[in-house]
Design an enzyme around this catalytic site. Structure first.
Site, PDB file in Angstrom:
ATOM      1  N   TYR A  22      -1.575   0.054  10.181  1.00 62.09           N
ATOM      2  CA  TYR A  22      -1.862  -0.640   8.917  1.00 62.09           C
ATOM      3  C   TYR A  22      -0.660  -0.523   7.980  1.00 62.09           C
ATOM      4  O   TYR A  22      -0.106  -1.526   7.506  1.00 62.09           O
ATOM      5  CB  TYR A  22      -3.127  -0.057   8.274  1.00 62.09           C
ATOM      6  CG  TYR A  22      -3.321  -0.520   6.865  1.00 62.09           C
ATOM      7  CD1 TYR A  22      -3.470  -1.871   6.561  1.00 62.09           C
ATOM      8  CD2 TYR A  22      -3.333   0.398   5.800  1.00 62.09           C
ATOM      9  CE1 TYR A  22      -3.626  -2.292   5.258  1.00 62.09           C
ATOM     10  CE2 TYR A  22      -3.484  -0.031   4.498  1.00 62.09           C
ATOM     11  CZ  TYR A  22      -3.630  -1.370   4.228  1.00 62.09           C
ATOM     12  OH  TYR A  22      -3.769  -1.793   2.937  1.00 62.09           O
ATOM     13  N   THR A  79       0.822  -1.214   0.000  1.00 62.29           N
ATOM     14  CA  THR A  79       0.000   0.000   0.000  1.00 62.29           C
ATOM     15  C   THR A  79       0.853   1.260   0.000  1.00 62.29           C
ATOM     16  O   THR A  79       1.970   1.270   0.551  1.00 62.29           O
ATOM     17  CB  THR A  79      -0.913   0.009   1.243  1.00 62.29           C
ATOM     18  OG1 THR A  79      -1.494   1.315   1.379  1.00 62.29           O
ATOM     19  CG2 THR A  79      -0.151  -0.279   2.518  1.00 62.29           C
TER      20      THR A  79
END
Ligand code: UDP
Length: 334
Positions: free
Chosen positions: A142, A118
């Protein structure tokens, strides 16, 4: 029968699109999913193996049964807000799960890995355009957990290079904002709870929620709202197939950003949702959301140059219209 590819998180939004594309390319996509965030209706394109990635025995049995030629690893918790309030959950699920997967791959001689990473691994940067050489300074658990998995994979690969067996060949794809749905509306984006801009705007249009809140109007961007780089899930998955072929051809380990290089503000997205649906989007201005960067736009030259990847479906109109068709299908969000 084609080669098997193990797709962790194959019952999720992006993983299910990967399964469809793999099946269309002649592979057998084996979904491995715990159904904590995935949903059963999304598993349509190959066998299902239910299980948690942290369950080493289960993974072992699945690897033995299917002997996959490669793994596409999507399974992860990915709610940034939840990651901030419960980081331990993210470290355990994302890191431990990936460790068990790497161990199972090593035990079964599976040596090709496509990993779903990501742009959240970059965190806040000075420049607006992020390419793969930017330092990775994730802002939340995350992004940090995804970055740690990248490190762990690279480390396993270095160990296999030094050892007697074959290398662990791998690519990382660092996603920007994935949007849209399969054109046939058989699968699409669905999260519980939903936190993403385009599905929330569509929910507001459909009356599934009262209104959309625009988070922050005072960012240093042209209209004051956050700018993001949206990429159609179909384009994103096309890159994964190219990445898989690259690995099977013996390509060197690499990280690739996946975005279009063009940013849109929240207001521009909301206006596009109104244009595509023909309905005004009930929206109100609200405060900034914690952890949001002003602008995140991908420099994706490496994917173009190395893989020959070009986004072909990533106009706002196509992303929103395919998502809109998915939202309107009978049975959506049962
Ligand atoms: N956003 C918003 N209202 C919402 C959800 C998102 O204004 O209800 C904004 C958010 O601040 C960000 C952009 O829309 O600038 C995209 O957010 P999303 O959660 O879809 O993706 P992210 O960029 O967090 O991965």
């Amino acid at each position: 029968m084609g080669d098997s590819v193990l797709v962790t998180g194959g019952a999720g939004y992006i993983g299910s699109h990967a399964c469809k594309a793999l099946a269309e390319a002649g592979y057998v996509p084996v979904t491995y999913d715990s159904f904590v965030t995935g949903w059963r209706e999304a598993v349509q394109f190959g066998p299902l193996e239910e299980g948690d990635l942290r369950d080493a025995d289960r993974l072992d049995a699945v690897m033995a049964r299917h002997a996959p030629v490669a793994v596409m690893h999507f399974a992860a918790l990915s709610n940034v807000g939840e990651a901030s309030t419960d980081p331990g959950l993210y470290w355990d699920n994302n890191l431990t799960g990936s460790l068990r997967l790497l161990q199972a791959m090593a035990a079964h001689g599976v040596r090709h890995l496509v990993f779903s990473s990501t742009c959240a691994t970059y965190g806040e940067q000075d420049g607006v355009m992020l390419d793969e050489t930017c330092p990775q300074r994730p802002l939340n658990a995350y992004g940090a957990s995804k970055r740690a998995v990248e490190d762990m994979i690279a480390n396993f690969a270095a160990m296999t290079r030094a050892g007697p067996g074959p290398d662990l060949a791998h690519v990382f794809f660092r996603y920007f904002n994935v949007a849209g749905a399969d054109p046939g509306a058989r699968i699409g984006e669905f999260h519980r709870p939903e936190t993403h801009l385009i599905p929330l705007a569509l929910d507001a249009v459909r009356g599934r929620r009262d209104r959309l809140t625009v988070f922050g109007q005072d960012y240093p961007t042209p209209d004051g709202t956050c700018v993001r780089d949206y990429v159609h899930v179909t384009d994103l998955i096309a890159a994964h197939l190219l990445g898989l072929e690259y690995l099977l051809r013996g390509g060197a380990p690499a990280a690739f950003n996946l975005g279009t290089g063009r940013g849109f503000s929240v207001r521009e997205v909301v206006e596009a949702v109104a244009r595509v649906t023909g309905e005004a989007v009930p929206a109100e201005d609200g405060p900034r959301r914690a952890g949001d960067c002003a602008a995140l736009v991908s420099g994706s030259r490496r994917a173009a140059e190395t893989l020959g990847w070009q986004p072909r479906h990533s106009t706002l109109e196509e992303m929103i219209s395919t998502a809109w068709a998915w939202h309107q299908r009978p049975g959506y969000a049962r």
